[in-house]
Design an enzyme around this catalytic site. Sequence first.
Site, PDB file in Angstrom:
ATOM      1  CE  LYS A  81      35.857  69.857   9.494  1.00  0.00           C
ATOM      2  NZ  LYS A  81      37.143  69.882   8.766  1.00  0.00           N
ATOM      3  CG  ASN A 130      25.201  55.833  29.824  1.00  0.00           C
ATOM      4  OD1 ASN A 130      24.586  56.081  28.784  1.00  0.00           O
ATOM      5  ND2 ASN A 130      25.088  54.684  30.462  1.00  0.00           N
ATOM      6  CG  PHE A 131      22.413  58.640  31.259  1.00  0.00           C
ATOM      7  CD1 PHE A 131      23.211  58.170  32.290  1.00  0.00           C
ATOM      8  CD2 PHE A 131      21.334  57.863  30.854  1.00  0.00           C
ATOM      9  CE1 PHE A 131      22.925  56.956  32.915  1.00  0.00           C
ATOM     10  CE2 PHE A 131      21.042  56.649  31.476  1.00  0.00           C
ATOM     11  CZ  PHE A 131      21.846  56.198  32.507  1.00  0.00           C
ATOM     12  CG  LEU A 132      25.630  63.048  24.331  1.00  0.00           C
ATOM     13  CD1 LEU A 132      25.890  64.450  24.886  1.00  0.00           C
ATOM     14  CD2 LEU A 132      26.698  62.641  23.330  1.00  0.00           C
ATOM     15  CB  VAL A 180      21.252  67.630  22.403  1.00  0.00           C
ATOM     16  CG1 VAL A 180      20.717  68.916  21.787  1.00  0.00           C
ATOM     17  CG2 VAL A 180      22.690  67.817  22.894  1.00  0.00           C
ATOM     18  CB  SER A 228      21.639  69.284  13.484  1.00  0.00           C
ATOM     19  OG  SER A 228      21.144  67.968  13.438  1.00  0.00           O
ATOM     20  CB  ALA A 277      26.943  66.307  20.673  1.00  0.00           C
ATOM     21  CG  LEU A 307      24.080  50.597  33.910  1.00  0.00           C
ATOM     22  CD1 LEU A 307      23.939  51.406  35.177  1.00  0.00           C
ATOM     23  CD2 LEU A 307      23.407  49.240  34.009  1.00  0.00           C
TER      24      LEU A 307
HETATM   25  C1  LIG Z   1      39.055  61.259  29.697  1.00  0.00           C
HETATM   26  C2  LIG Z   1      37.476  61.484  29.766  1.00  0.00           C
HETATM   27  C3  LIG Z   1      36.774  61.539  28.395  1.00  0.00           C
HETATM   28  C4  LIG Z   1      35.252  61.660  28.510  1.00  0.00           C
HETATM   29  C5  LIG Z   1      34.547  61.793  27.150  1.00  0.00           C
HETATM   30  C6  LIG Z   1      34.662  60.460  26.338  1.00  0.00           C
HETATM   31  C7  LIG Z   1      33.861  60.569  25.060  1.00  0.00           C
HETATM   32  C8  LIG Z   1      32.349  60.488  25.323  1.00  0.00           C
HETATM   33  C9  LIG Z   1      31.570  60.624  24.010  1.00  0.00           C
HETATM   34  C10 LIG Z   1      30.054  60.632  24.279  1.00  0.00           C
HETATM   35  C11 LIG Z   1      29.547  59.255  24.630  1.00  0.00           C
HETATM   36  C12 LIG Z   1      28.050  59.269  24.899  1.00  0.00           C
HETATM   37  C13 LIG Z   1      27.594  57.858  25.269  1.00  0.00           C
HETATM   38  C14 LIG Z   1      26.117  57.786  25.578  1.00  0.00           C
HETATM   39  O1  LIG Z   1      25.531  58.721  26.118  1.00  0.00           O
HETATM   40  C15 LIG Z   1      25.344  56.528  25.136  1.00  0.00           C
HETATM   41  S1  LIG Z   1      24.934  56.726  23.341  1.00  0.00           S
HETATM   42  C16 LIG Z   1      23.422  57.680  23.477  1.00  0.00           C
HETATM   43  C17 LIG Z   1      23.606  59.077  22.906  1.00  0.00           C
HETATM   44  N1  LIG Z   1      22.376  59.824  23.057  1.00  0.00           N
HETATM   45  C18 LIG Z   1      21.339  59.720  22.191  1.00  0.00           C
HETATM   46  O2  LIG Z   1      21.404  59.032  21.186  1.00  0.00           O
HETATM   47  C19 LIG Z   1      20.084  60.486  22.579  1.00  0.00           C
HETATM   48  C20 LIG Z   1      19.360  61.068  21.377  1.00  0.00           C
HETATM   49  N2  LIG Z   1      20.270  61.855  20.566  1.00  0.00           N
HETATM   50  C21 LIG Z   1      20.724  63.064  20.992  1.00  0.00           C
HETATM   51  O3  LIG Z   1      20.433  63.539  22.084  1.00  0.00           O
HETATM   52  C22 LIG Z   1      21.680  63.799  20.076  1.00  0.00           C
HETATM   53  O4  LIG Z   1      21.512  63.298  18.765  1.00  0.00           O
HETATM   54  C23 LIG Z   1      23.163  63.628  20.490  1.00  0.00           C
HETATM   55  C24 LIG Z   1      23.377  64.379  21.803  1.00  0.00           C
HETATM   56  C25 LIG Z   1      23.526  62.164  20.638  1.00  0.00           C
HETATM   57  C26 LIG Z   1      24.056  64.257  19.405  1.00  0.00           C
HETATM   58  O5  LIG Z   1      23.677  65.617  19.237  1.00  0.00           O
HETATM   59  P1  LIG Z   1      23.268  66.143  17.771  1.00  0.00           P
HETATM   60  O6  LIG Z   1      22.531  67.438  17.948  1.00  0.00           O
HETATM   61  O7  LIG Z   1      22.612  65.043  17.029  1.00  0.00           O
HETATM   62  O8  LIG Z   1      24.687  66.395  17.033  1.00  0.00           O
HETATM   63  P2  LIG Z   1      25.616  67.690  17.196  1.00  0.00           P
HETATM   64  O9  LIG Z   1      25.459  68.304  18.515  1.00  0.00           O
HETATM   65  O10 LIG Z   1      25.377  68.584  16.010  1.00  0.00           O
HETATM   66  O11 LIG Z   1      27.095  67.074  17.110  1.00  0.00           O
HETATM   67  C27 LIG Z   1      27.447  66.216  16.036  1.00  0.00           C
HETATM   68  C28 LIG Z   1      28.710  65.514  16.461  1.00  0.00           C
HETATM   69  O12 LIG Z   1      28.410  64.661  17.591  1.00  0.00           O
HETATM   70  C29 LIG Z   1      28.796  63.341  17.252  1.00  0.00           C
HETATM   71  N3  LIG Z   1      27.895  62.373  17.898  1.00  0.00           N
HETATM   72  C30 LIG Z   1      26.623  62.098  17.560  1.00  0.00           C
HETATM   73  N4  LIG Z   1      26.104  61.153  18.373  1.00  0.00           N
HETATM   74  C31 LIG Z   1      27.084  60.829  19.256  1.00  0.00           C
HETATM   75  C32 LIG Z   1      27.170  59.901  20.343  1.00  0.00           C
HETATM   76  N5  LIG Z   1      26.133  59.096  20.694  1.00  0.00           N
HETATM   77  N6  LIG Z   1      28.336  59.808  21.039  1.00  0.00           N
HETATM   78  C33 LIG Z   1      29.393  60.584  20.682  1.00  0.00           C
HETATM   79  N7  LIG Z   1      29.373  61.488  19.657  1.00  0.00           N
HETATM   80  C34 LIG Z   1      28.228  61.603  18.961  1.00  0.00           C
HETATM   81  C35 LIG Z   1      28.692  63.261  15.749  1.00  0.00           C
HETATM   82  O13 LIG Z   1      29.493  62.175  15.283  1.00  0.00           O
HETATM   83  C36 LIG Z   1      29.251  64.611  15.367  1.00  0.00           C
HETATM   84  O14 LIG Z   1      30.668  64.623  15.494  1.00  0.00           O
HETATM   85  P3  LIG Z   1      31.598  64.445  14.182  1.00  0.00           P
HETATM   86  O15 LIG Z   1      31.325  65.645  13.316  1.00  0.00           O
HETATM   87  O16 LIG Z   1      33.012  64.354  14.663  1.00  0.00           O
HETATM   88  O17 LIG Z   1      31.130  63.145  13.534  1.00  0.00           O
END
Ligand SMILES: CCCCCCCCCCCCCC(=O)CSCCNC(=O)CCNC(=O)[C@H](O)C(C)(C)COP(=O)(O)OP(=O)(O)OC[C@H]1O[C@@H](n2cnc3c(N)ncnc32)[C@H](O)[C@@H]1OP(=O)(O)O
Length: 389
Positions: A4, A137-139, A141, A147, A151, A389
């Site tokens: 979504k 990086n370092f996203l 929550v 959920s 994010a 990284l």
């Molecule tokens: C021109 C400049 C542009 C800059 C921006 C570029 C883009 C940068 C993008 C970011 C790049 C980061 C790179 C990076 O840091 C490296 S990947 C590491 C990401 N962090 C973690 O895995 C840490 C543990 N997990 C969490 O903290 C949460 O689960 C996170 C915060 C991951 C999601 O929080 P949550 O409470 O579990 O979920 P909701 O808030 O309810 O949101 C659900 C929505 O978030 C989508 N989702 C889930 N994981 C994702 C991920 N890793 N990237 C992107 N999107 C991600 C998911 O598909 C859904 O969307 P959808 O419904 O469309 O499918």
Amino acid sequence: KRHKFWETQPVGQFKDLGNTSLLEGPIEPPTPLSEVKQEPYNLPAPYEWITCDMDSDEMCVEVYNLLTNNYVEDDENMFRFNYSKEFLQWALRPPGYYRSWHIGVRVKSSKKLVAFITGIPARIRVRDEIVDMAEINFLCVHKKLRSKRLAPVMIKEVTRRVHLENIWQAAYTAGVVLPTPITTCQYWHRSLNPKKLIDVGFSRLGARMTMSRTIKLYKLPDQTATPGFRKMEPHDIPAVTRLLRNYLKQFIVAPDLDENDVEHWLLPQENVVDSYLVESPETHELTDFCSFYTLPSSILGSQSHSTLKAAYSYYNVSTKTPLLQLMNDALIVAKKKDFDVFNALDVMHNETFLKELKFGPGDGKLHYYLYNYRLKHVLRSSELGLVLL
Ligand SMILES: CCCCCCCCCCCCCC(=O)CSCCNC(=O)CCNC(=O)[C@H](O)C(C)(C)COP(=O)(O)OP(=O)(O)OC[C@H]1O[C@@H](n2cnc3c(N)ncnc32)[C@H](O)[C@@H]1OP(=O)(O)O
Ligand SMILES: CCOC(=O)c1cnc2ccc(OC)cc2c1SCCC#N
């Protein structure tokens, strides 16, 4: 699978796969700066935005603690990345960095940091185009706030702040599949301390293998083998820059590093990044380079060990020394520095040494993404020259 949020974003969409009429390059044109949203996105009532000043040790500690307890875990919840404070300061303050791209979310009442996302500027070459991008990086929550669709708000806010600096593309990686990977890489692991990896349950004793036989299998020489192999020093920056720029030309996506970038990203820093080079004893020219960064992990659910000391292959260049021998020397110095494991992705020419140097394939994948930039075809991981990284 419905995405979504991601279906609203200028990223390659799954429905577009195979549509060969779409051109390579930016998906949307830049917005006039006057039309970029000036104020931050709305957060749910109890929360407020905070810009994280990573120069402040207090702020660094808060970020470190949030990530230590809430950042990425493997699928079996055996490990959680435990980036150190000095690593975070290195990762987030490269040449030209913007403090406004270090974004936190606090609870208004308690002031507790509960979410984080960062961007750093990077010049990334895609084929023959050099594109100013943000590396995201370092996203993170807090586990208690998952959920709740936080994010997407974090992502939109960092996007807004990047747009305010007139940058319209980004690069990022994730272990999860999102629309749409430009390539998918495999992690490989080389045991340096097999006993510890078995104790924590990551590795298992092979069939018909004793522990002492296993330790012997992974044993490494005490000294490096390559004549002229030494630590990188400040005076090497110009030659390392030339060597690396020339080597990275062969990859479809790669960073466009100048001497300032090389000084920041590759000059050795204890417990952060290690870099070695080969200086020909005859001609004193620099012929090869290898580097790895230090990223420990918390070991979850083990009585005997709390931390895994892991080295991650970074940028390596071989022009004279066989890459196999160069990387074996990297393993030798990593072992001497008491690392438990040496990790590498199958990017660049890494697959030419992985099996022979006794790396085993991991079960985790790493997907690479570009934001607002379409590639005509998915890349092979060996066509990628970018390590985040
Ligand atoms: C021109 C400049 C542009 C800059 C921006 C570029 C883009 C940068 C993008 C970011 C790049 C980061 C790179 C990076 O840091 C490296 S990947 C590491 C990401 N962090 C973690 O895995 C840490 C543990 N997990 C969490 O903290 C949460 O689960 C996170 C915060 C991951 C999601 O929080 P949550 O409470 O579990 O979920 P909701 O808030 O309810 O949101 C659900 C929505 O978030 C989508 N989702 C889930 N994981 C994702 C991920 N890793 N990237 C992107 N999107 C991600 C998911 O598909 C859904 O969307 P959808 O419904 O469309 O499918
Ligand atoms: C022993 C081999 O595994 C790891 O080094 C490791 C360590 N910590 C992690 C934390 C989060 C995590 O989440 C994907 C994975 C790991 C991994 S495996 C993938 C990284 C590499 N190489």
